[in-house]
Structure formats: structure tokens, C-alpha cells
Design an enzyme around this catalytic site. Structure first.
Site, mmCIF file in Angstrom:
data_model
loop_
_atom_site.group_PDB
_atom_site.id
_atom_site.type_symbol
_atom_site.label_atom_id
_atom_site.label_comp_id
_atom_site.label_asym_id
_atom_site.label_seq_id
_atom_site.Cartn_x
_atom_site.Cartn_y
_atom_site.Cartn_z
ATOM 1 N N ASP A 1 37.919 45.593 32.820
ATOM 2 C CA ASP A 1 37.943 44.843 34.075
ATOM 3 C C ASP A 1 36.818 45.312 34.998
ATOM 4 O OD1 ASP A 1 40.335 43.262 33.595
ATOM 5 O OD2 ASP A 1 41.452 45.135 33.778
ATOM 6 N N ASP B 1 32.547 50.428 35.818
ATOM 7 C CA ASP B 1 32.175 49.971 37.163
ATOM 8 C C ASP B 1 32.835 50.763 38.277
ATOM 9 O OD1 ASP B 1 34.729 48.710 36.392
ATOM 10 O OD2 ASP B 1 34.562 47.735 38.344
ATOM 11 N N ASP C 1 34.586 50.287 29.711
ATOM 12 C CA ASP C 1 35.692 49.830 30.532
ATOM 13 C C ASP C 1 35.758 48.303 30.371
ATOM 14 O OD1 ASP C 1 37.622 49.773 32.779
ATOM 15 O OD2 ASP C 1 35.946 48.865 33.864
#
Length: 227
Positions: free
Chosen positions: A13, A173, A11
């Protein structure tokens, strides 16, 4: 006998870059332009990882599609303006991210990729700003897929690279990343320095606190797959 190819998907961001300040600023600009009150920062960040139209609809479920589309367009414009004015500083790499990527990229059996809710334009600009053009062999973006946690991004990355499920790992995250990994039948590693609380990172195979721990987990992953 050579080692099998392995695919490590990241991922962006909240995992590789800290774009929180830019995301919040662009959201405030978009909501302000639409004459709406901006949701709380915690609410904004809880939806990071979703594709932008899905996120906006979740933030303003009472609004019609025209308003949602206006918010999406306003956000894109504001984010683009911030990126142009700040360069790579609009989304700085987390400490340790570049070193890990360079180390992994030095192993010929490892293929690195991205699976992100960002647009292609946004991801390409970010990769260029940080000089990561040669790092990722597959880039899966919101333009071409249903929103996370649908497994389409991972499935397509695997199809492009020819890597088996057992040799693929997804790092992110948010709960959306871990749910996407589960839906695609691949291992997920949750990172705690991003935008979702640790408790939201199920069903991650591992949860790590920093890039040193992430490197250790990936080394174990590589060793196991060597057989």
C-alpha cells in the site's frame, strides 16, 4: 562464476498500489459502525504500514481493547466488501509498477518478495486481482509477524530465500518501512509517491521520485553486488 542471488522486497500500500481511497472508506465505515468520529485523513494515512490492530490502537488510544477489536473487525469487513465490489480498481497499481516488476522478474538472480502490513487474505486477493501470482517468491504479511518496524518480516524473507543482508533491499513509502530495513540491517529505498512525507523516509539509503528513478537505483544496486 554466477552472480549471487539478490532479494528485493516491496511494501504494498502506497508503494505498488494506491489504496488510499479504499483505506479511508473502510476506516469511515468501521468508525461509523462503532459510533465514533473518524480521524482526519492525514492521521489515517500516517499510520498506513502498521499492522491493523496497532494502527487502530494508535488512532484511538483512549478506547479499550474491545472497541479496538470492533474497529479492526469493522475495517476488515468494509475493506473486503469494497474489494469484492470494485475488483482490482479498489487498489490500482501505480503507473510503472507492473513494468518494473516484470523487468526485475526476468532476471534469474533476482528474487522478489513482499513485506506488508496487509493480511494474508488481503494480499493474496490483491495479487490475484492484478495477475501477479508468479511474481513474488516470498510473501510476509501481518498475520505472521509483529508490526513494522520490527525486522521480523525481512529476517523471515531472508531465511526463506537464503539471501545475505548485503544482497537484500527493502522498498517502501513509509518511515516504518525504512526503520524496519535499518533494524534488519539491509538497505532501504524510500518512495515519495506514497503516504508519508519525504522527510519521514530516513534512514533510507536512497529516496526516489518515480519508478524510472527506482529502476536506476536498483540497477546500481545490482551492479555493486556483482562486484
Amino acid at each position: 562464476m554466477s552472480a549471487p542471488l539478490r532479494l528485493i522486497l516491496f511494501d504494498v500500500d502506497g508503494t505498488l498500489v494506491d489504496s488510499q481511497a479504499t483505506i479511508v472508506a473502510a476506516m469511515r465505515a468501521a468508525f461509523g459502525a462503532a459510533g465514533l468520529e473518524t480521524p482526519a485523513r492525514s492521521e489515517l494515512m500516517s499510520g498506513v504500514g502498521l499492522s491493523l490492530p496497532v494502527l487502530m490502537k494508535a488512532l484511538v488510544p483512549e478506547q479499550d481493547d474491545r472497541t479496538v477489536n470492533r474497529l479492526v473487525a469493522g475495517y476488515k469487513e468494509a475493506y473486503h466488501d469494497i474489494r469484492l465490489s470494485q475488483g482490482s480498481a479498489h487498489s490500482p497499481l501505480y503507473p510503472g509498477a507492473r513494468a518494473l516488476l516484470e523487468n526485475l522478474n526476468g532476471s534469474p538472480e533476482l528474487l522478489l518478495g513482499v513485506a506488508t502490513g496487509k493480511s494474508k487474505r488481503g494480499l493474496d486477493a490483491l495479487i490475484e486481482a492484478h495477475g501477479l501470482e508468479r511474481m513474488f517468491v516470498t510473501r510476509q504479511v501481518a498475520d505472521h509477524h509483529p508490526s513494522k518496524p520490527h525486522p521480523s518480516m525481512i529476517d523471515t524473507a531472508r531465511a526463506e530465500t537464503g539471501v545475505a543482508r548485503d544482497d537484500t533491499i527493502m522498498i517502501g513509502d513509509t518511515s516504518f518501512d525504512m526503520q524496519m530495513a535499518s533494524a534488519a540491517g539491509v538497505a532501504g529505498i524510500g518512495v515519495t509517491w506514497g503516504y508519508h512525507h519525504r522527510s519521514a523516509l530516513e534512514p533510507a539509503r536512497n529516496v526516489v521520485e518515480d519508478f524510472a528513478q527506482l529502476a536506476d537505483v536498483l540497477n546500481t544496486f545490482r551492479a555493486v553486488n556483482h562486484g
